[in-house]
Motif scaffolding. Sequence first.
Motif, PDB file in Angstrom:
ATOM      1  N   UNK A 182      -4.971 -10.362  -9.837  1.00  0.00           N
ATOM      2  CA  UNK A 182      -4.201 -11.426  -9.171  1.00  0.00           C
ATOM      3  C   UNK A 182      -2.703 -11.223  -9.432  1.00  0.00           C
ATOM      4  N   UNK A 183      -2.358 -10.867 -10.656  1.00  0.00           N
ATOM      5  CA  UNK A 183      -0.949 -10.657 -11.003  1.00  0.00           C
ATOM      6  C   UNK A 183      -0.331  -9.523 -10.193  1.00  0.00           C
ATOM      7  N   UNK A 184      -1.136  -8.512  -9.846  1.00  0.00           N
ATOM      8  CA  UNK A 184      -0.620  -7.382  -9.061  1.00  0.00           C
ATOM      9  C   UNK A 184      -0.219  -7.802  -7.645  1.00  0.00           C
ATOM     10  N   UNK A 185      -0.618  -8.978  -7.225  1.00  0.00           N
ATOM     11  CA  UNK A 185      -0.200  -9.494  -5.922  1.00  0.00           C
ATOM     12  C   UNK A 185       0.758 -10.677  -6.058  1.00  0.00           C
ATOM     13  N   UNK A 186       0.555 -11.495  -7.082  1.00  0.00           N
ATOM     14  CA  UNK A 186       1.396 -12.684  -7.259  1.00  0.00           C
ATOM     15  C   UNK A 186       2.801 -12.331  -7.752  1.00  0.00           C
ATOM     16  N   UNK A 187       2.917 -11.454  -8.710  1.00  0.00           N
ATOM     17  CA  UNK A 187       4.231 -11.109  -9.260  1.00  0.00           C
ATOM     18  C   UNK A 187       5.108 -10.428  -8.206  1.00  0.00           C
ATOM     19  N   UNK A 198       1.779  -0.884  -3.554  1.00  0.00           N
ATOM     20  CA  UNK A 198       1.932   0.094  -4.629  1.00  0.00           C
ATOM     21  C   UNK A 198       0.744   0.076  -5.585  1.00  0.00           C
ATOM     22  N   UNK A 199      -0.191  -0.843  -5.379  1.00  0.00           N
ATOM     23  CA  UNK A 199      -1.423  -0.823  -6.167  1.00  0.00           C
ATOM     24  C   UNK A 199      -2.196   0.472  -5.895  1.00  0.00           C
ATOM     25  N   UNK A 200      -1.842   1.139  -4.793  1.00  0.00           N
ATOM     26  CA  UNK A 200      -2.475   2.423  -4.483  1.00  0.00           C
ATOM     27  C   UNK A 200      -2.169   3.481  -5.535  1.00  0.00           C
ATOM     28  N   UNK A 201      -1.165   3.233  -6.375  1.00  0.00           N
ATOM     29  CA  UNK A 201      -0.882   4.157  -7.470  1.00  0.00           C
ATOM     30  C   UNK A 201      -2.093   4.245  -8.401  1.00  0.00           C
ATOM     31  N   UNK A 202      -2.961   3.265  -8.344  1.00  0.00           N
ATOM     32  CA  UNK A 202      -4.167   3.273  -9.168  1.00  0.00           C
ATOM     33  C   UNK A 202      -5.209   4.282  -8.690  1.00  0.00           C
ATOM     34  N   UNK A 244      -3.286   7.911 -17.273  1.00  0.00           N
ATOM     35  CA  UNK A 244      -3.386   8.417 -15.908  1.00  0.00           C
ATOM     36  C   UNK A 244      -2.046   9.041 -15.504  1.00  0.00           C
ATOM     37  N   UNK A 245      -2.065  10.100 -14.695  1.00  0.00           N
ATOM     38  CA  UNK A 245      -0.830  10.846 -14.375  1.00  0.00           C
ATOM     39  C   UNK A 245       0.299  10.006 -13.784  1.00  0.00           C
ATOM     40  N   UNK A 263       9.785  -0.053  -2.867  1.00  0.00           N
ATOM     41  CA  UNK A 263       8.626   0.671  -3.394  1.00  0.00           C
ATOM     42  C   UNK A 263       8.799   0.922  -4.893  1.00  0.00           C
ATOM     43  N   UNK A 264       9.997   1.360  -5.283  1.00  0.00           N
ATOM     44  CA  UNK A 264      10.264   1.614  -6.699  1.00  0.00           C
ATOM     45  C   UNK A 264      10.089   0.342  -7.518  1.00  0.00           C
ATOM     46  N   UNK A 265      10.582  -0.773  -7.002  1.00  0.00           N
ATOM     47  CA  UNK A 265      10.418  -2.051  -7.704  1.00  0.00           C
ATOM     48  C   UNK A 265       8.938  -2.380  -7.846  1.00  0.00           C
ATOM     49  N   UNK A 266       8.175  -2.177  -6.792  1.00  0.00           N
ATOM     50  CA  UNK A 266       6.739  -2.431  -6.845  1.00  0.00           C
ATOM     51  C   UNK A 266       6.043  -1.562  -7.878  1.00  0.00           C
ATOM     52  N   UNK A 267       6.416  -0.290  -7.943  1.00  0.00           N
ATOM     53  CA  UNK A 267       5.813   0.618  -8.921  1.00  0.00           C
ATOM     54  C   UNK A 267       6.165   0.211 -10.345  1.00  0.00           C
ATOM     55  N   UNK A 268       7.406  -0.176 -10.570  1.00  0.00           N
ATOM     56  CA  UNK A 268       7.809  -0.589 -11.918  1.00  0.00           C
ATOM     57  C   UNK A 268       7.161  -1.917 -12.318  1.00  0.00           C
ATOM     58  N   UNK A 269       7.016  -2.816 -11.359  1.00  0.00           N
ATOM     59  CA  UNK A 269       6.293  -4.070 -11.636  1.00  0.00           C
ATOM     60  C   UNK A 269       4.856  -3.747 -12.011  1.00  0.00           C
ATOM     61  N   UNK A 270       4.250  -2.845 -11.268  1.00  0.00           N
ATOM     62  CA  UNK A 270       2.874  -2.429 -11.533  1.00  0.00           C
ATOM     63  C   UNK A 270       2.752  -1.878 -12.957  1.00  0.00           C
ATOM     64  N   UNK A 271       3.687  -1.026 -13.340  1.00  0.00           N
ATOM     65  CA  UNK A 271       3.645  -0.434 -14.684  1.00  0.00           C
ATOM     66  C   UNK A 271       3.836  -1.506 -15.756  1.00  0.00           C
TER      67      UNK A 271
END
Length: 105
Positions: free
Chosen positions: A9-14, A37-41, A61-62, A84-92
Amino acid sequence: MLRAVLHIIAHFAVPGLVARLAFRPQWKYAWLLMSATILVDLDHLLADPIYDPNRCSIGTHPLHTEPAMAIYGVLLLVPQLRIIAAGLLIHMALDASDCYLQALY
């Protein structure tokens, strides 16, 4: 189980919250892009087992390594890739917080 559900849920709410605050004129587009960017998973497919609820993805994971995160940070400087970069950093950051919570419990 609850931690995993809250994590997803956080991966979409944040990203939604960040999009509303930082990308106000185009928040829907920014939210969709950051959520995607959840596709990074997909790099989890390289692990054995593919899903382990007790494994910290940071450093495992790489696309979840420090060099990858440094690249995501540099991508913030490119206006066309900033969302996209912001999304990836949020994901991390969310994955790192999950690792922290995992260590506590």
